[in-house]
Scaffold this motif. Sequence first.
Motif, PDB file in Angstrom:
ATOM      1  N   GLY A 103       0.816  -1.217   0.000  1.00 43.20           N
ATOM      2  CA  GLY A 103       0.000   0.000   0.000  1.00 43.20           C
ATOM      3  C   GLY A 103       0.848   1.264   0.000  1.00 43.20           C
ATOM      4  N   VAL A 104       0.187   2.372  -0.216  1.00 45.02           N
ATOM      5  CA  VAL A 104       0.866   3.679  -0.253  1.00 45.02           C
ATOM      6  C   VAL A 104       0.171   4.617   0.717  1.00 45.02           C
ATOM      7  CG1 VAL A 104       1.326   5.702  -1.699  1.00 45.02           C
ATOM      8  CG2 VAL A 104       1.607   3.410  -2.644  1.00 45.02           C
ATOM      9  N   GLN A 105       0.958   5.332   1.488  1.00 44.39           N
ATOM     10  CA  GLN A 105       0.403   6.335   2.403  1.00 44.39           C
ATOM     11  C   GLN A 105       1.362   7.527   2.372  1.00 44.39           C
ATOM     12  OE1 GLN A 105      -2.266   5.787   4.912  1.00 44.39           O
ATOM     13  NE2 GLN A 105      -2.082   7.957   5.385  1.00 44.39           N
ATOM     14  N   GLY A 106       0.867   8.646   2.007  1.00 43.47           N
ATOM     15  CA  GLY A 106       1.758   9.806   1.933  1.00 43.47           C
ATOM     16  C   GLY A 106       0.980  11.086   1.814  1.00 43.47           C
ATOM     17  N   SER A 107       1.689  12.171   1.655  1.00 44.87           N
ATOM     18  CA  SER A 107       1.014  13.448   1.514  1.00 44.87           C
ATOM     19  C   SER A 107       1.573  14.209   0.323  1.00 44.87           C
ATOM     20  CB  SER A 107       1.179  14.281   2.786  1.00 44.87           C
ATOM     21  OG  SER A 107       2.530  14.618   2.957  1.00 44.87           O
ATOM     22  N   GLN A 766      11.255  10.357   1.401  1.00 43.59           N
ATOM     23  CA  GLN A 766      11.266   9.819   0.040  1.00 43.59           C
ATOM     24  C   GLN A 766      10.011  10.269  -0.696  1.00 43.59           C
ATOM     25  OE1 GLN A 766      10.822   5.618  -0.576  1.00 43.59           O
ATOM     26  NE2 GLN A 766      12.246   5.648  -2.286  1.00 43.59           N
ATOM     27  N   PHE A 767      10.195  10.650  -1.920  1.00 44.03           N
ATOM     28  CA  PHE A 767       9.047  11.013  -2.755  1.00 44.03           C
ATOM     29  C   PHE A 767       8.756   9.853  -3.698  1.00 44.03           C
ATOM     30  CE2 PHE A 767      10.027  15.101  -1.120  1.00 44.03           C
ATOM     31  CZ  PHE A 767       8.838  15.813  -1.180  1.00 44.03           C
ATOM     32  N   LYS A 768       7.494   9.612  -3.906  1.00 43.55           N
ATOM     33  CA  LYS A 768       7.122   8.486  -4.747  1.00 43.55           C
ATOM     34  C   LYS A 768       6.112   8.956  -5.774  1.00 43.55           C
ATOM     35  CE  LYS A 768       5.593   3.749  -4.275  1.00 43.55           C
ATOM     36  NZ  LYS A 768       5.336   2.679  -3.339  1.00 43.55           N
ATOM     37  N   ALA A 769       6.310   8.561  -7.014  1.00 44.78           N
ATOM     38  CA  ALA A 769       5.369   8.963  -8.068  1.00 44.78           C
ATOM     39  C   ALA A 769       4.136   8.075  -8.018  1.00 44.78           C
ATOM     40  CB  ALA A 769       6.037   8.853  -9.420  1.00 44.78           C
ATOM     41  N   ILE A 770       2.983   8.690  -8.220  1.00 46.16           N
ATOM     42  CA  ILE A 770       1.745   7.914  -8.305  1.00 46.16           C
ATOM     43  C   ILE A 770       1.198   8.088  -9.730  1.00 46.16           C
ATOM     44  CG2 ILE A 770       1.170   8.054  -5.855  1.00 46.16           C
ATOM     45  CD1 ILE A 770      -0.837  10.297  -6.613  1.00 46.16           C
ATOM     46  N   PRO A 771       0.308   7.211 -10.160  1.00 49.89           N
ATOM     47  CA  PRO A 771      -0.146   7.321 -11.565  1.00 49.89           C
ATOM     48  C   PRO A 771      -1.171   8.427 -11.790  1.00 49.89           C
ATOM     49  CG  PRO A 771      -1.125   5.414 -10.519  1.00 49.89           C
ATOM     50  CD  PRO A 771      -0.201   5.996  -9.512  1.00 49.89           C
ATOM     51  N   TYR A 772      -1.278   9.355 -10.863  1.00 52.70           N
ATOM     52  CA  TYR A 772      -2.234  10.464 -11.016  1.00 52.70           C
ATOM     53  C   TYR A 772      -1.498  11.791 -10.847  1.00 52.70           C
ATOM     54  CZ  TYR A 772      -5.908   7.016 -10.685  1.00 52.70           C
ATOM     55  OH  TYR A 772      -6.712   5.939 -10.927  1.00 52.70           O
ATOM     56  N   ILE A 844      -2.586  17.381   0.798  1.00 54.97           N
ATOM     57  CA  ILE A 844      -3.561  16.314   0.544  1.00 54.97           C
ATOM     58  C   ILE A 844      -2.952  15.007   1.027  1.00 54.97           C
ATOM     59  CG2 ILE A 844      -4.725  14.989  -1.264  1.00 54.97           C
ATOM     60  CD1 ILE A 844      -4.797  17.412  -2.972  1.00 54.97           C
ATOM     61  N   ILE A 845      -3.720  14.258   1.775  1.00 54.45           N
ATOM     62  CA  ILE A 845      -3.254  12.926   2.180  1.00 54.45           C
ATOM     63  C   ILE A 845      -3.673  11.948   1.082  1.00 54.45           C
ATOM     64  CG2 ILE A 845      -3.432  11.097   3.923  1.00 54.45           C
ATOM     65  CD1 ILE A 845      -2.142  13.651   5.001  1.00 54.45           C
ATOM     66  N   VAL A 846      -2.718  11.183   0.617  1.00 57.89           N
ATOM     67  CA  VAL A 846      -3.008  10.208  -0.444  1.00 57.89           C
ATOM     68  C   VAL A 846      -2.825   8.812   0.128  1.00 57.89           C
ATOM     69  CG1 VAL A 846      -2.399   9.434  -2.763  1.00 57.89           C
ATOM     70  CG2 VAL A 846      -2.157  11.840  -2.167  1.00 57.89           C
ATOM     71  N   ASN A 847      -3.807   8.002  -0.127  1.00 59.21           N
ATOM     72  CA  ASN A 847      -3.822   6.674   0.468  1.00 59.21           C
ATOM     73  C   ASN A 847      -4.153   5.678  -0.644  1.00 59.21           C
ATOM     74  OD1 ASN A 847      -4.644   4.396   1.886  1.00 59.21           O
ATOM     75  ND2 ASN A 847      -5.447   5.637   3.571  1.00 59.21           N
TER      76      ASN A 847
END
Lengths: 881, 220
Positions: A103-107, A766-772, A844-847
Amino acid sequence: MKSLRSLYHFLGGIRFALILITTVALFVIVGTFIESLTQSHRYAALFTYDNPLFAALLWGFFINILFAATRRWPFKQKHLPFLTTHLGLLMILAGVLAKHYFGVQGSMSLLEGSGSQEIMETDTYAIHVEKKNSDTSLCYLLHKDWKGAFHSEVIKNPDDLTMRLAKFYPHCTEHLATWIKGSHAFINGLKPMPIYPVTNQEDELPISGKARFHHPEGDVWELYALRTEDLEKTLAKLYAQNAYLEIRDRFSNKLIAKQPLHQQLQLPDGTLLKCHLSLPFSTLEEFQHPCLTVTANTQLQMLVPLNEAQALLNLNHTPSQFGNLSWSLDISRPPLLAILEDEFEDVHLIAFDKDGKVWSESFRKGNLDSLVAYDDGFAGYTTRVELPFTSYKTGRQEREEALNYQLALQLRQALADGTELAPPLQMLQHACLKSHADFSDTATAFLAHWNTTNSWLYPADTPLPSQLIGAFSQLDWKQTPPHIQRACEWSLKLFEHIHPELKKNPDDLLGVLKRNHWPLIEALETESAQNKGSTNKKNFNYSLLTLQLFAASEILPNLSLDQEALKPEMQASLLSAYLRAYDIHLSDMIQASSPQEMNQRLLHYQAAKLLGAHLDLILGPLKGLSASQQAAFIATLPNDSATTKEIASSINLFGEQIGNPKIAAIKEPTQLAKAAALYIPAPENRLSPPLKSDFDSPPIVLETMIFPVQKATLPSKKLEDNFPKITLHVNNKQRSQSLSLAYERTGSGLKWPILDGEYLIRFQPQFKAIPYRVRLRQARQINYANSSQPYSFESDLIITDLRSNSYVEKTISMNNVHETWDGYRFYLSSIAPPNETAVKHIQIIVNYDPAKYWLTYPGALVLSCGILMLFIMRPYRRPKP
Amino acid sequence: MIRYSNMIVAISLSLILCACTENPSSPVAFPMQEIKGRDYEGKRFAVYRVRIPSSWIRKDPLPEESLKDTTKAICEFLIIKGPETIRIAIHNFASENADQRIPPSAQVARWQRQFEFLIPSESMTVPQAFNGFIGLKFKGIGQVNQAETMVLGWSLQLGNEHYRMLKSPRNLSNSDLYKEMRADVTIKASGPKALMEEKEAEIARFARSFELIEEIPTRS
């Protein structure tokens, strides 16, 4: 085999289930206490949900439920509800485990108008590296061991950059070192200056260097670098050191006395002239109304502000409408720049110019108002200040003259526009016409001269300056209604009569009038009482008395003054009474509302002085004539004559200096004449003009390099407050370097140059790319009606699926989450600022739960079905006897 | 009876939980339309987009007409109702450096000066920040050309951080477009007071939907 079978039954049995449930319960209980004791959710989470043992317990539950189901083998129809329930539980647990591992949890931080497709993963630590002239940046994740310390690892990037983690500190504090670094103060372009501690405020403060700033012939500035525990005392000492107090006669401008300021400040109370220097300074507010006050015989006489719009002006403490005292007070000193560090390690830049104006800028814990990045940060960062001091003179006298010049300009503009003047000014205008004097220069000179007499009306026994005699001899009262003349005469008589008493106590006008049996005293007292709260009360009484005289003028007896036989000084005195009836006095007319406005007026005046001097030089025989006379000559010049070109060049230069492009471009003699008539100052103000180079000199801009300084400190139990610090050894083929970096929690701070500016580096999450890709259009706080209490927060987003390049426009709010088809959820976390004063920034919290739709939700459905089946089928119901 | 009471509890609980959901204010339904900027070396980029109500009349400058003169609007809209007309003009003012930018307060002061008489109690200036722009909104009621007129104006400029990003972008190939993007913008609507008051909310929605087509680049 038997032991395997027993293990199998144990793992699928109720005992194992109870052990697991008890252990989880204990974990949660301890976690709750930890959170309560440390106020740290992260600490509790690290102990519970993020603990590897907790993941093992989840696996234990999975095995227990799986084996509990398989133990029923061979399955019968009555096992169906039981198996369905267990399948549901297994699916939910598998979903939880899938989220835990994948899973992914970040802001995500967004500014209105911009977008991002990267989320910042919480509780991750990475080193971000950028190479010069390269578009790509690399991020290296640091791993922690079970004790929470980072592994000492060696990172190599493709450019042969090697980084070795040498040290780790769980917490540090960081600030930016600005003007003071270690034992020296630094200003770019100057030698490092040693810092001297101020141990005894009585000793002379040691100088650290000298420099010229504006140009090679400019003033020599004294440079000080001091470390002090008492800022205010040090500032007062610095200010008084090498400064002189000059007292001049206002009429002749002759120097009466010049004393070292520190001696004058040490005089005992009750001395004829006692000065007091007040330089209140606080780290937050900096200088707060610094001033020099002068008392004579314990009575406050004068106040000289040392900054802001009224800097250096001699403010009379008797009613301000009386104008100035008959003497002026100036400060002269070598200009000084001091870099001071206080006991809290805050750095303050202090400057005193040669006239005694003060300026300061504080750098609290390295907080910067300006930041200059050279070569995008690869060549480092500096902070910059601009000292608000010009090369041309801006002392007390220049300030007063600049204000008077502004008044003359207004009068000239009014005449040019055909604006109707007040009757007393009209009378003076007619007198000027008769005597061939320039009206605006005469009126301004008279108001300025009257302002130096420190009296309500112009004293008839004070001689007029020679340039005013002609005009005031021509004042013609015949055109003025007789009752106005009578009012002026009675005003003069009354104030002459009460002047000796008033001189003792100018504030007690009503008392003086009472003692002299003024018949309209009751009306005055009533009006005065009604205006008790007014700040201008003292002046109000004087104005009211003047108005009373003018109102009663019809019934006043004639004093039968022979107007034609009157001396010019008496005429001036009568005119001053007439002017008072219209509230016309220099103190009412010209004030600069802000330091910027005052600086603009000074620039305008000094440029006009230079223009006047240039035109005097060009026009030769017409030198010293008034602006209108010179303008009349300019208007007659041919278009292409050399003189016209020279005049145009001077006026164009004036336009450039004051930043007026229209004046900077005019060429026609008629237009030149108009500009000359408007802007050339009075002949006496064209003397000692500034140099052209004074306007060309660049402003004093000081810069210093900045870099971060960290101090390792004891970590807080609240892990969210801790900023880890790492020490890295970095090297490539040519160079090596050691550096310390503090954790930059938001990943948006400065990246620091390493290896002579070949790379930029930052310690961050760490920064992580999401598909959005998410773009923020606008964010807003919606308040309850007629209140500043927030009712809701909303953000308008454009969310683009980068895989299909399709987008949705969505408004998310506090309880309105956006969820994509594949399980990405976007929650609005915060908006700043809450008002419309700056571009808003949101978090924005992205989950992302990868198994939500194919494991967790279906699992819950299966579980529900299983429970329903248990109720309906009742498989373990005992048959009724 | 017990079965029914359980059902009632379940339905009540569902209703209570549903009540926690709160819908945000609904967005404006009109579609976005693009607006081109000024001439830049023979090119005219589509820089802005805005939601335009379908009843408005749009007037774009002719392609052959030069827009270098900043007194010319880059796009105009007319709202006509009977004999009365509201004119809405969008101007932009490109700048090379941040210090060349016109302060929003200067634009507002200019609008105030355009009134022969301005009613102070009915005029106001409030700060605005949306879509990456910051600035001022001006509402003025007074007399222009001897007619009772209301002016609604937005004087906007990009936030400093955005301006810096567009001033020194990493991707230099778009520098012409970026110069247009970082221009200051004014949106000014003026017309008869009664009609303006009727259309005020619509004009405000239009102005606040004004945005750059391209996303403003950021640096990580």
